[in-house]
Design an enzyme around this catalytic site. Sequence first.
Site, PDB file in Angstrom:
ATOM      1  N   GLU A 113     -55.154 -40.354  50.137  1.00  0.00           N
ATOM      2  CA  GLU A 113     -53.593 -40.187  50.372  1.00  0.00           C
ATOM      3  C   GLU A 113     -53.283 -38.911  51.060  1.00  0.00           C
ATOM      4  O   GLU A 113     -52.272 -38.916  51.568  1.00  0.00           O
ATOM      5  CB  GLU A 113     -53.018 -40.184  48.735  1.00  0.00           C
ATOM      6  CG  GLU A 113     -53.082 -41.435  48.235  1.00  0.00           C
ATOM      7  CD  GLU A 113     -52.589 -41.403  46.740  1.00  0.00           C
ATOM      8  OE1 GLU A 113     -51.854 -40.105  46.518  1.00  0.00           O
ATOM      9  OE2 GLU A 113     -52.937 -42.234  45.792  1.00  0.00           O
ATOM     10  N   ASP A 123     -68.129 -30.919  38.224  1.00  0.00           N
ATOM     11  CA  ASP A 123     -69.267 -30.591  37.271  1.00  0.00           C
ATOM     12  C   ASP A 123     -69.834 -31.824  36.514  1.00  0.00           C
ATOM     13  O   ASP A 123     -68.774 -32.518  35.886  1.00  0.00           O
ATOM     14  CB  ASP A 123     -68.804 -29.395  36.394  1.00  0.00           C
ATOM     15  CG  ASP A 123     -69.657 -28.628  35.609  1.00  0.00           C
ATOM     16  OD1 ASP A 123     -70.584 -28.168  36.088  1.00  0.00           O
ATOM     17  OD2 ASP A 123     -69.149 -28.652  34.199  1.00  0.00           O
TER      18      ASP A 123
END
Length: 582
Positions: A296, A227
Amino acid sequence: MATTEPTTPTPAPLAADGTVHVGSDAAREWWRDAVIYQVYPRSFADGDGDGIGDIPGITSRLDHLKTLGVDAVWLSPFYRSPQKDAGYDVADYRDVDPLFGTLADFDAMLAGAHDRGMRVIVDLVPNHTSDQHAWFQEALAAGPGSAARERYMFRDGRGPDGTEPPNNWQSIFGGAAWTRVDDGQWYLHLFDASQPDLDWNHPEVRAEFEDVLRFWLDKGVDGFRIDVAHGMVKADGLPDWHGHVSMVEGSATEDDQPVDPGAPEDGSTGAGNQGPMFDQDGVHEIYRSWHRVLAEYDGDRCLVAEAWVEPLSRLARYVRPDEMHQAFNFSFLTTAWDAAALRRVIAASYRANDEVGAPTTWVLSNHDVVRHATRLGLPEVGVRPNGVFATDPQPDEALGLRRARAASLLMLGMPGSAYLYQGEELGLPEHTTLPNEVRQDPGHFRTGGAEAGRDGCRVPLPWEADAPGYGFGPTGKTWLPQPESYERYAADVQYGVAGSTFELYRAALATRSTEGLGHGGLTWLEAWSDAPDVVAFVNRGVAVVANLGSTPVPLPGTEVLLASGDLDDGAIPADTTVWLRA
C-alpha cells in the site's frame, strides 16, 4: 593448490567454467542488492553520557555510515521495554524507550538518514511481548478462560493437579519454556520467562501487528526485520518434542529423535531450528498479509526474515514473491572456513533463491553470534560457541582478523544483498575476557552460567582512540567494559589510513557500487575448479579469488582492484581475497 614457490603467471584471460547465478540490468527494487548496516542502539553511540547508546548518538554518527557507503541502516529494538532481553522484550510497539530517546529523536534520525541517501529498517518482535505489555498484564488479571488470555499461549498443566508443564519444550535461552502463574495455568515462552509467546491464531493479534506496521510505515521507515520469523506459529496441539533446541547460533541438536536438516549439498550446516515450535506452514499466510500492507506504500518497503531454517530450499519459502523480500543466510554465516563447503553453500543459496525470484542475503556477523573476526580465529576450526569465556581457549586475534577481512571481501563480491554488523568495518573482535559479573544476557543466567552468552559481541564501539570510553559517549561511561585492544581498532585511527579495515570496507563498497556487483552474476572460474582451498568466481567482469589454504597461490596477471591483505611476490597469500579485473 600450489605446493611449490609460486611464480608470476603469464597474463591470460580468466576463463569461466560454470554459471551459478545470472545477473540482470533490469529495473529492480533497492533491497535486491543493498548493503545494509546493523545498528545495535545501546552499543553504537551514546549521546547523553549515561553509558548506554541512544538514538541521538546514532544521529551524531550517520556521517560515518555515509562515508562507509552503506545503502541502509537496520536498527535493533528501541521500543519501550523493561530491557530484560536488551529490548527484545517489548512493552509498547509504538513508542521509544526513554533509555534511547523520544519519538521526536527517532523522526530526526530517520530524516538525517534519508537526507544522506540511506534507508532505515526497524526491528519488529512479533513472536512474543514483554510480560509488562498491557495485554499480558490484562491476561494475568483476567484469569483462566478469559478473552485476554487467548492472545497468548496459556494452557493448563499436566498431571493430576496440573503441576507439570503442558509439554516438554525447552527455552532457547535454557530451562523450561513454560512458567506457571499464581492461578495454576502455564504460559509459553520460547525465550525468557519475561517474554510470553503470542497466539498468532488469534485475529486480534494479527490485526494489532498490521496496525503497528502501518504506524512505522506512516513515519517513513523503509522496512522491517522480523525477529524469530519462523517461530510465530506452533504445531497444532503443541506436541512434545524429543529433540533439544540450542541457543548456539540458532542451531539444533538432537537427543533421541534424529533430525535431518538437509544434506550438505543443500547448503545445510545444522543451523536450522527444528521442532514443532518452528517453521510451521501457518507463518506464511501472516507474511502474505504483511506483504499486502507494505504494498500500500510507495518506495519498495521490505520485510527481512530472521529465520533459522534449513535446508535453504525451505528457507526460500519465506521469500516467495508474495511474502517477505529477504531472509538472512545463516547457512552461509555458520559455514566453516573451508573452500569446498563455501562453494556448496553459495551454489545452493543461489539455486534456492533463484527458484523463487528472491535475492540471496549474505551475512557474517550480528548481535546474536560471536563476531566473525573472533570466530574465524578460534583454535578449533568451524566451532560456533555461544560466546567465549575468559577461561576458554582464546582466539588468534591476528589470524581471525586476516580471515575476517578475506571473508568480508568474498561476501561483498557476490551478487545479492549484504548485511554488516556494527564494528565489523573496524575489524572489531569479540570481547572474549568479559568478567562474568558484568554479563547481562539472559541466556547466560538461564543456563546457570554454562553459556557465556551474547554480551561479547555487544560491547560499545570505539570511536576515538585517546578518549575515555574510546569516544563512545561524552562521559566515558560504557554499559559493558571495552577491552584495551579496542584502542587500536578505534574509528578515528583508521580513517584515511591505507590498509585499515575501515578503508578496505569503504573501497569494497565503492567498487561494488561502481561495478554493479550487487546485481551481477556468479560464474566459477575454471582455473581454480580443482583447487581444494580456493573459492574463485567472476561477477560482471570482476574476478573474486579467495585463498583459504595455508600455501600461496599464483596471482593471475590481471589488474588488482582490491585485496584483503598484502600480496606476496605475484601470489595470493593464505587467508586472503583479491578482486581482479577479469
